[in-house]
Write a protein that holds these residues in place. Structure first.
Motif, PDB file in Angstrom:
ATOM      1  N   VAL A  56       0.838  -1.201   0.000  1.00 13.09           N
ATOM      2  CA  VAL A  56       0.000   0.000   0.000  1.00 13.09           C
ATOM      3  C   VAL A  56       0.871   1.248   0.000  1.00 13.09           C
ATOM      4  O   VAL A  56       0.638   2.199  -0.770  1.00 13.09           O
ATOM      5  CB  VAL A  56      -0.952  -0.017   1.216  1.00 13.09           C
ATOM      6  CG1 VAL A  56      -1.617   1.345   1.408  1.00 13.09           C
ATOM      7  CG2 VAL A  56      -2.005  -1.098   1.046  1.00 13.09           C
ATOM      8  N   LEU A  57       1.880   1.264   0.852  1.00 11.47           N
ATOM      9  CA  LEU A  57       2.785   2.411   0.928  1.00 11.47           C
ATOM     10  C   LEU A  57       3.451   2.672  -0.422  1.00 11.47           C
ATOM     11  O   LEU A  57       3.634   3.820  -0.827  1.00 11.47           O
ATOM     12  CB  LEU A  57       3.841   2.138   1.996  1.00 11.47           C
ATOM     13  CG  LEU A  57       4.839   3.258   2.305  1.00 11.47           C
ATOM     14  CD1 LEU A  57       4.121   4.512   2.781  1.00 11.47           C
ATOM     15  CD2 LEU A  57       5.846   2.786   3.356  1.00 11.47           C
ATOM     16  N   ALA A  58       3.789   1.614  -1.139  1.00 14.16           N
ATOM     17  CA  ALA A  58       4.482   1.743  -2.416  1.00 14.16           C
ATOM     18  C   ALA A  58       3.606   2.312  -3.522  1.00 14.16           C
ATOM     19  O   ALA A  58       4.121   2.908  -4.475  1.00 14.16           O
ATOM     20  CB  ALA A  58       5.018   0.380  -2.850  1.00 14.16           C
ATOM     21  N   GLN A  59       2.269   2.175  -3.401  1.00 18.05           N
ATOM     22  CA  GLN A  59       1.419   2.446  -4.547  1.00 18.05           C
ATOM     23  C   GLN A  59       0.506   3.653  -4.431  1.00 18.05           C
ATOM     24  O   GLN A  59      -0.010   4.125  -5.450  1.00 18.05           O
ATOM     25  CB  GLN A  59       0.553   1.206  -4.836  1.00 18.05           C
ATOM     26  CG  GLN A  59       1.368  -0.022  -5.192  1.00 18.05           C
ATOM     27  CD  GLN A  59       0.503  -1.180  -5.634  1.00 18.05           C
ATOM     28  OE1 GLN A  59      -0.187  -1.088  -6.642  1.00 18.05           O
ATOM     29  NE2 GLN A  59       0.549  -2.279  -4.884  1.00 18.05           N
ATOM     30  N   PHE A  60       0.300   4.163  -3.222  1.00 23.71           N
ATOM     31  CA  PHE A  60      -0.716   5.194  -3.064  1.00 23.71           C
ATOM     32  C   PHE A  60      -0.176   6.377  -2.274  1.00 23.71           C
ATOM     33  O   PHE A  60       0.566   6.204  -1.305  1.00 23.71           O
ATOM     34  CB  PHE A  60      -1.948   4.613  -2.360  1.00 23.71           C
ATOM     35  CG  PHE A  60      -2.531   3.420  -3.073  1.00 23.71           C
ATOM     36  CD1 PHE A  60      -3.261   3.581  -4.237  1.00 23.71           C
ATOM     37  CD2 PHE A  60      -2.329   2.138  -2.592  1.00 23.71           C
ATOM     38  CE1 PHE A  60      -3.790   2.485  -4.901  1.00 23.71           C
ATOM     39  CE2 PHE A  60      -2.839   1.029  -3.247  1.00 23.71           C
ATOM     40  CZ  PHE A  60      -3.578   1.210  -4.409  1.00 23.71           C
ATOM     41  N   ASP A  61      -0.575   7.579  -2.693  1.00 17.41           N
ATOM     42  CA  ASP A  61      -0.152   8.778  -1.982  1.00 17.41           C
ATOM     43  C   ASP A  61      -0.731   8.811  -0.569  1.00 17.41           C
ATOM     44  O   ASP A  61      -0.062   9.233   0.378  1.00 17.41           O
ATOM     45  CB  ASP A  61      -0.581  10.025  -2.766  1.00 17.41           C
ATOM     46  CG  ASP A  61       0.200  10.178  -4.063  1.00 17.41           C
ATOM     47  OD1 ASP A  61       1.376   9.764  -4.105  1.00 17.41           O
ATOM     48  OD2 ASP A  61      -0.365  10.699  -5.041  1.00 17.41           O
ATOM     49  N   ASP A  62      -1.982   8.403  -0.433  1.00 14.05           N
ATOM     50  CA  ASP A  62      -2.595   8.238   0.893  1.00 14.05           C
ATOM     51  C   ASP A  62      -2.390   6.790   1.296  1.00 14.05           C
ATOM     52  O   ASP A  62      -2.960   5.878   0.692  1.00 14.05           O
ATOM     53  CB  ASP A  62      -4.083   8.573   0.829  1.00 14.05           C
ATOM     54  CG  ASP A  62      -4.766   8.489   2.189  1.00 14.05           C
ATOM     55  OD1 ASP A  62      -4.134   7.977   3.149  1.00 14.05           O
ATOM     56  OD2 ASP A  62      -5.934   8.922   2.291  1.00 14.05           O
ATOM     57  N   ASP A  63      -1.564   6.573   2.320  1.00  9.75           N
ATOM     58  CA  ASP A  63      -1.253   5.182   2.695  1.00  9.75           C
ATOM     59  C   ASP A  63      -2.161   4.649   3.788  1.00  9.75           C
ATOM     60  O   ASP A  63      -1.954   3.543   4.279  1.00  9.75           O
ATOM     61  CB  ASP A  63       0.217   5.050   3.102  1.00  9.75           C
ATOM     62  CG  ASP A  63       0.540   5.739   4.433  1.00  9.75           C
ATOM     63  OD1 ASP A  63      -0.393   6.184   5.132  1.00  9.75           O
ATOM     64  OD2 ASP A  63       1.730   5.824   4.769  1.00  9.75           O
ATOM     65  N   TRP A  64      -3.195   5.423   4.194  1.00 10.80           N
ATOM     66  CA  TRP A  64      -4.174   4.977   5.189  1.00 10.80           C
ATOM     67  C   TRP A  64      -3.484   4.464   6.472  1.00 10.80           C
ATOM     68  O   TRP A  64      -3.936   3.508   7.091  1.00 10.80           O
ATOM     69  CB  TRP A  64      -5.084   3.901   4.610  1.00 10.80           C
ATOM     70  CG  TRP A  64      -5.921   4.395   3.476  1.00 10.80           C
ATOM     71  CD1 TRP A  64      -7.103   5.085   3.563  1.00 10.80           C
ATOM     72  CD2 TRP A  64      -5.631   4.278   2.085  1.00 10.80           C
ATOM     73  NE1 TRP A  64      -7.562   5.408   2.310  1.00 10.80           N
ATOM     74  CE2 TRP A  64      -6.684   4.918   1.375  1.00 10.80           C
ATOM     75  CE3 TRP A  64      -4.585   3.697   1.350  1.00 10.80           C
ATOM     76  CZ2 TRP A  64      -6.720   4.996  -0.011  1.00 10.80           C
ATOM     77  CZ3 TRP A  64      -4.616   3.775  -0.024  1.00 10.80           C
ATOM     78  CH2 TRP A  64      -5.665   4.409  -0.694  1.00 10.80           C
ATOM     79  N   GLY A  65      -2.394   5.113   6.853  1.00 13.83           N
ATOM     80  CA  GLY A  65      -1.706   4.755   8.090  1.00 13.83           C
ATOM     81  C   GLY A  65      -0.733   3.607   7.962  1.00 13.83           C
ATOM     82  O   GLY A  65      -0.181   3.153   8.972  1.00 13.83           O
ATOM     83  N   ALA A  66      -0.463   3.141   6.748  1.00 11.00           N
ATOM     84  CA  ALA A  66       0.419   1.981   6.570  1.00 11.00           C
ATOM     85  C   ALA A  66       1.826   2.252   7.092  1.00 11.00           C
ATOM     86  O   ALA A  66       2.436   1.390   7.728  1.00 11.00           O
ATOM     87  CB  ALA A  66       0.474   1.583   5.094  1.00 11.00           C
ATOM     88  N   ALA A  67       2.369   3.448   6.829  1.00 11.89           N
ATOM     89  CA  ALA A  67       3.728   3.751   7.280  1.00 11.89           C
ATOM     90  C   ALA A  67       3.830   3.683   8.794  1.00 11.89           C
ATOM     91  O   ALA A  67       4.810   3.140   9.342  1.00 11.89           O
ATOM     92  CB  ALA A  67       4.157   5.126   6.775  1.00 11.89           C
ATOM     93  N   ASP A  68       2.829   4.203   9.493  1.00  7.56           N
ATOM     94  CA  ASP A  68       2.851   4.154  10.960  1.00  7.56           C
ATOM     95  C   ASP A  68       2.762   2.719  11.464  1.00  7.56           C
ATOM     96  O   ASP A  68       3.430   2.355  12.446  1.00  7.56           O
ATOM     97  CB  ASP A  68       1.691   4.975  11.529  1.00  7.56           C
ATOM     98  CG  ASP A  68       1.870   6.474  11.313  1.00  7.56           C
ATOM     99  OD1 ASP A  68       3.031   6.915  11.131  1.00  7.56           O
ATOM    100  OD2 ASP A  68       0.854   7.197  11.318  1.00  7.56           O
TER     101      ASP A  68
END
Length: 289
Positions: free
Chosen positions: A264-276
């Motif tokens: 998800v982090l790799a593909q979308f500008d909004d990562d919906w909290g994936a990085a955290d």
């Protein structure tokens, strides 16, 4: 080019309109109305990432159906520009549906074990290629092709610092300590709640696969971690009973779900909290002065 134009170019001149639908993240989608024929589901990319995306998806649907006994939509057309499927219905909002799904998922996983990890060819997870090179070692396969492969994606490089990346590498080195040794089996590969629908008679059906032979808990972690509805609670208990899962399975879900958070982090500008969520899982693997 619109979805309607793509269908007409593919020879489906009987389609008179395409009504856009929402729910997917990577592609454009709609319901195609035809003259004197049932409606169809259609999707396409504004800019296809490769020629084989929809052909690979169609092959994944066939594998789930033919090898795993899973209900999937009928593939009407799969080419570079468009994928056309029969229409499924929304899943019922009931505990009985999710218990039925638990039995389906357990049969899929228990009935398709394989001696190696991987798949006969690469396929796609969203707009990124999923590498499925065969490996006898599940830990090495998961580390290389499901976790570390994301580190060179531009959005991941921008979001994760050097300490994060080193922590992920240390986690990968310790996977045999963190996860039990499990056999490979056929997995859907992108099993969030949006990809669980129903047949005309209300039985569970699956769409949008990224299949491979890998640990069954890849599927379990994805549906567990993506806000399943309250009526799905019993599903996890039933699946655990049917597959003899040990009592510690819930604690493993964040580690296994790292794969999807990184995607998800790799593909979308909004990562919906994936990085955290990635940083939270990696926290114990950081070096400490």
């Amino acid at each position: 080019m619109t979805l309607l134009e793509r269908l007409h170019l593919a020879g489906m001149r009987e389609v008179v309109a395409v009504q856009p639908v929402t729910g997917g993240l990577a592609a454009l989608a709609g319901i195609a109305t035809r003259r004197d024929a049932p409606a169809l589901f259609v999707k396409g990319f504004a800019d296809p990432p490769a020629d084989d995306v929809f052909v690979a998806e169609a092959a994944g649907l066939a594998a789930l159906r033919e090898l795993g006994g899973v209900a999937t939509p009928e593939v009407i057309l799969a080419d570079r520009d468009v994928l056309v499927l029969s229409v499924l219905r929304e899943r019922p909002r009931s505990e009985a549906f999710w218990e039925q799904f638990a039995h389906l998922l357990a049969r899929l996983h228990l009935g398709t074990t394989h001696p190696r990890f991987g798949w006969h060819h690469d396929n796609w997870l969203g707009r990124r290629r999923q590498v499925n090179t065969w490996n006898d070692d599940g830990f090495a396969f998961f580390a290389e092709h499901r976790l570390l492969r994301w580190l060179h994606e531009p959005r991941v490089e921008a979001a994760l610092d050097a300490d994060d990346r080193s922590a992920l590498e240390r986690l990968c080195d310790r996977l045999p300590e963190l996860l039990p040794e499990r056999p490979a089996c056929l997995t859907h590969g992108d099993l969030w709640a949006q990809n669980i629908l129903a047949t005309a008679d209300g039985a569970p059906a699956l769409i949008d696969p990224a299949v491979s032979y890998v640990w069954a808990e890849v599927d379990l972690a994805h549906v567990w971690s993506t806000s399943p509805p309250p009526e799905a609670r019993r599903m996890f208990e039933v699946y655990a009973e049917l597959t003899s899962l040990d009592a510690g399975w819930e604690a493993r879900m964040p580690v296994i779900q790292l794969r999807q958070h990184l995607a998800v982090l790799a593909q979308f500008d909004d990562d919906w909290g994936a990085a955290d969520q990635i940083r939270a899982v990696l926290a114990p693997f950081r070096t400490r002065s």
